[in-house]
Scaffold this motif. Sequence first.
Motif, PDB file in Angstrom:
ATOM      1  N   LEU A 192      63.722   4.199  49.121  1.00 47.87           N
ATOM      2  CA  LEU A 192      62.383   4.718  49.396  1.00 47.87           C
ATOM      3  C   LEU A 192      62.256   5.130  50.862  1.00 47.87           C
ATOM      4  O   LEU A 192      61.645   6.150  51.176  1.00 47.87           O
ATOM      5  CB  LEU A 192      61.327   3.660  49.078  1.00 47.87           C
TER       6      LEU A 192
ATOM      7  N   GLY B 236      50.154  14.911  43.924  1.00 44.58           N
ATOM      8  CA  GLY B 236      49.683  16.187  43.392  1.00 44.58           C
ATOM      9  C   GLY B 236      50.650  17.341  43.588  1.00 44.58           C
ATOM     10  O   GLY B 236      50.341  18.472  43.239  1.00 44.58           O
ATOM     11  N   GLU B 237      51.814  17.089  44.149  1.00 51.97           N
ATOM     12  CA  GLU B 237      52.749  18.187  44.405  1.00 51.97           C
ATOM     13  C   GLU B 237      53.612  18.504  43.188  1.00 51.97           C
ATOM     14  O   GLU B 237      53.750  17.689  42.280  1.00 51.97           O
ATOM     15  CB  GLU B 237      53.664  17.822  45.584  1.00 51.97           C
ATOM     16  N   THR B 238      54.153  19.702  43.211  1.00 51.43           N
ATOM     17  CA  THR B 238      55.153  20.079  42.214  1.00 51.43           C
ATOM     18  C   THR B 238      56.373  20.588  42.959  1.00 51.43           C
ATOM     19  O   THR B 238      56.263  21.508  43.760  1.00 51.43           O
ATOM     20  CB  THR B 238      54.616  21.184  41.286  1.00 51.43           C
ATOM     21  N   LEU B 239      57.491  19.968  42.714  1.00 50.29           N
ATOM     22  CA  LEU B 239      58.719  20.395  43.389  1.00 50.29           C
ATOM     23  C   LEU B 239      59.595  21.153  42.398  1.00 50.29           C
ATOM     24  O   LEU B 239      59.629  20.830  41.218  1.00 50.29           O
ATOM     25  CB  LEU B 239      59.491  19.178  43.905  1.00 50.29           C
ATOM     26  N   LEU B 240      60.271  22.158  42.915  1.00 49.66           N
ATOM     27  CA  LEU B 240      61.128  22.955  42.048  1.00 49.66           C
ATOM     28  C   LEU B 240      62.585  22.740  42.425  1.00 49.66           C
ATOM     29  O   LEU B 240      62.962  22.896  43.587  1.00 49.66           O
ATOM     30  CB  LEU B 240      60.763  24.436  42.193  1.00 49.66           C
ATOM     31  N   ARG B 241      63.361  22.331  41.445  1.00 47.53           N
ATOM     32  CA  ARG B 241      64.798  22.267  41.699  1.00 47.53           C
ATOM     33  C   ARG B 241      65.417  23.476  41.020  1.00 47.53           C
ATOM     34  O   ARG B 241      65.561  23.525  39.799  1.00 47.53           O
ATOM     35  CB  ARG B 241      65.396  20.984  41.127  1.00 47.53           C
ATOM     36  N   GLU B 242      65.734  24.465  41.894  1.00 45.33           N
ATOM     37  CA  GLU B 242      66.233  25.726  41.343  1.00 45.33           C
ATOM     38  C   GLU B 242      67.656  25.579  40.856  1.00 45.33           C
ATOM     39  O   GLU B 242      68.389  24.696  41.292  1.00 45.33           O
ATOM     40  CB  GLU B 242      66.185  26.815  42.411  1.00 45.33           C
ATOM     41  N   LEU B 243      68.011  26.500  39.996  1.00 41.99           N
ATOM     42  CA  LEU B 243      69.375  26.492  39.478  1.00 41.99           C
ATOM     43  C   LEU B 243      70.240  27.319  40.423  1.00 41.99           C
ATOM     44  O   LEU B 243      70.519  28.484  40.180  1.00 41.99           O
ATOM     45  CB  LEU B 243      69.392  27.077  38.070  1.00 41.99           C
TER      46      LEU B 243
ATOM     47  N   ARG C  27      62.940  11.767  54.826  1.00 37.18           N
ATOM     48  CA  ARG C  27      63.145  13.186  54.502  1.00 37.18           C
ATOM     49  C   ARG C  27      61.825  13.908  54.267  1.00 37.18           C
ATOM     50  O   ARG C  27      61.598  15.016  54.741  1.00 37.18           O
ATOM     51  CB  ARG C  27      64.015  13.318  53.248  1.00 37.18           C
TER      52      ARG C  27
ATOM     53  N   VAL D  98      54.881   7.004  50.464  1.00 38.71           N
ATOM     54  CA  VAL D  98      55.511   8.117  49.741  1.00 38.71           C
ATOM     55  C   VAL D  98      54.501   8.728  48.770  1.00 38.71           C
ATOM     56  O   VAL D  98      54.378   9.948  48.661  1.00 38.71           O
ATOM     57  CB  VAL D  98      56.766   7.639  48.968  1.00 38.71           C
ATOM     58  N   GLU D  99      53.765   7.866  48.104  1.00 37.92           N
ATOM     59  CA  GLU D  99      52.783   8.328  47.126  1.00 37.92           C
ATOM     60  C   GLU D  99      51.727   9.218  47.798  1.00 37.92           C
ATOM     61  O   GLU D  99      51.405  10.298  47.298  1.00 37.92           O
ATOM     62  CB  GLU D  99      52.132   7.110  46.446  1.00 37.92           C
TER      63      GLU D  99
ATOM     64  N   ARG E 147      53.236  12.752  48.751  1.00 35.69           N
ATOM     65  CA  ARG E 147      53.680  13.673  47.702  1.00 35.69           C
ATOM     66  C   ARG E 147      52.630  13.922  46.611  1.00 35.69           C
ATOM     67  O   ARG E 147      52.850  14.745  45.713  1.00 35.69           O
ATOM     68  CB  ARG E 147      54.919  13.095  47.017  1.00 35.69           C
TER      69      ARG E 147
ATOM     70  N   LYS F 249      56.221   2.477  49.305  1.00 34.68           N
ATOM     71  CA  LYS F 249      55.839   3.169  48.072  1.00 34.68           C
ATOM     72  C   LYS F 249      54.501   3.895  48.237  1.00 34.68           C
ATOM     73  O   LYS F 249      54.365   5.065  47.879  1.00 34.68           O
ATOM     74  CB  LYS F 249      55.740   2.115  46.966  1.00 34.68           C
TER      75      LYS F 249
END
Lengths: 194, 292, 127
Positions: free
Chosen positions: B131, B195-202, B137, B189-190, B193, B186
């Motif tokens: 954590l 309400g966020e949406t993270l995108l892990r692209e391909l 980061r 961190v909560e 972050r 915890k």
Amino acid sequence: MISLRTRAITSIGLLASILAVFVHAAVAQDNPNAFNRLMKPPSERNAPPESDGIHDPTADGTLMLQPPQESFAGLPKSRSGNYVNWSKAIENELVTPRSDIHDPDAQAIVFDLNIIREVKGSMPDVVYPHKQHTQWLDCSNCHPAIFIPMKGANQISMASILMGEKCGVCHGKVAFPVSECRRCHSKPKPVDQP
Amino acid sequence: MRSKSRPSSSAKALIFISLFIAGTAPAWASETSDANHLANRDKLVHTLLYDSSAARKVELSGNEAAIAKRAEAIKVFEAASKHEYAELREEQYNRAVALLYEAASLATSSADSDDKIRRDLDNRQQSLDALLDAHERIMEEKHSSDLHAALLEEIAADRLAADALLAEGKAAAARVHVDRAYVAAKLSVERARKGETLLRELKFDTPEDEYKYELDRNDTHRMLLKVLLDDKMKNERIREGVNVHVAKSDELREKAILFAGNKEFESAIETLEKSTKELVMAIRSAGIYIPG
Amino acid sequence: MKRFLKSKRLALLVLVALPIMVAWAEYGDVVINVRAKGEGMAPVIFPHWFHRVRFQCSVCHVDIGFKTRAGGSGITMDKISQGQFCGACHNGEIAWSVENCDFCHSGMPGLETGIEGGHKTAGPGYY
């Protein structure tokens, strides 16, 4: 006298049961056109402990256990697993599991973060909602033993999930099974994408 | 997934007869059941007192108080077996069980239970570290590294206290401090972050990475073949149709692995994609639609 | 009265459930037969569904320290008596106590340790 009667009745009953097993099995095999061949009829779901095939029906303890249907009657349905939509059940507070052994009022910290994972092909992308997971779990259930909490650090494949790793530690065992593709692969690709 | 049907009418008739017989089972059946129940309990409690892990531990501990407690439990148990009244017997069985557990806890050295406490603590500490890494980061990404410093300061005292207690071998007390630090991390961190949406692209760093991804995808479809078609493959016509595609897929996969061996990853990826496509077609040819 | 009901339920079961018995263990039921077999005890069946209605996963799988691998936690009656694992709740305070041996040790003899209930995943992660 009494014991004789008991024995007589028991043996008639047993005989009847054994006969019925054969009749039942024979009929099941003889009818390839049985309706809903591969669909488990609702009557066969959530069997009570004494007839679920793993509890010993002759053990006293088995008969003291709650039959699942009794518990599930008022809960939202789903198509597989326990046939209960557990995330809806907790969201709507139809079940209120404790987050602390001793304190019934302790509130879990729910973490609202979505992660979208793109996948190849026409399969919709995966949306991972921390929210629905932290309603049941704590960060330390998964991090860092199952997933490293860092972008790009986790190689997840359906192969590993089917082997019981990553998401497959729970999904396919207690959480909804992996046959429910669209509950995770839920974000359709943009139409113009090849 | 064998074919299943409801019981036939003759089976139903038999069930009905059975039901009828069962329904007329008179009250004397309960006496037999009581006797059975007590006999079962007798057996279970006997196992616990004589053969269980707890009983063995007491015996091997050499702890006199524990051994005496177990002897007392056995005495209560033996007396209970001779009791005439069912309810009294139940009560005595329960007492014997309770006594055995008292004996077991007398025989427990603190090292035994510390072992698990220690393991649980290690796990919790690893989660805390994970954590904190994530926190660092996130705060860097949001250009608020001072918030990370603030968190570290907030939990510094707890971490120091936990280390000190651990050095003294007091794992349970240390856990309280590690838990407090963990909750603080915890929550932070909560908050960061929420309400966020993270995108892990391909996206792949190297063609080799993409090749590995394709290999995994190919494996996945091979497993799906097994999961989805195990039952259908018993049908010869379906099996033949499926195997044509699988043979093509195997061939392509072998080719791809050769390409990869020569570091020709672009060709390897392309060939593997074709191999996977054949597997998709194999599954579809058996009548199950999966997206490709 | 309770006994009578029980015996009637048992009689009904033997006569009725047998013919239509299809082995549909409840999804997520865990069979634990690591030590029970050797001790002459029936296997333990842990019903996940019953417990998840009452506790969040994290209570058992973090706070109490159950592993997420069937048979991987090293549970013994001795540890339970010290308040570890099942004994954290099954102590007569939060839930009924350990004298009810056969509420848990209620599995059919000879069952393998593992997760029951269909749709299961496979592989080395699956014990």
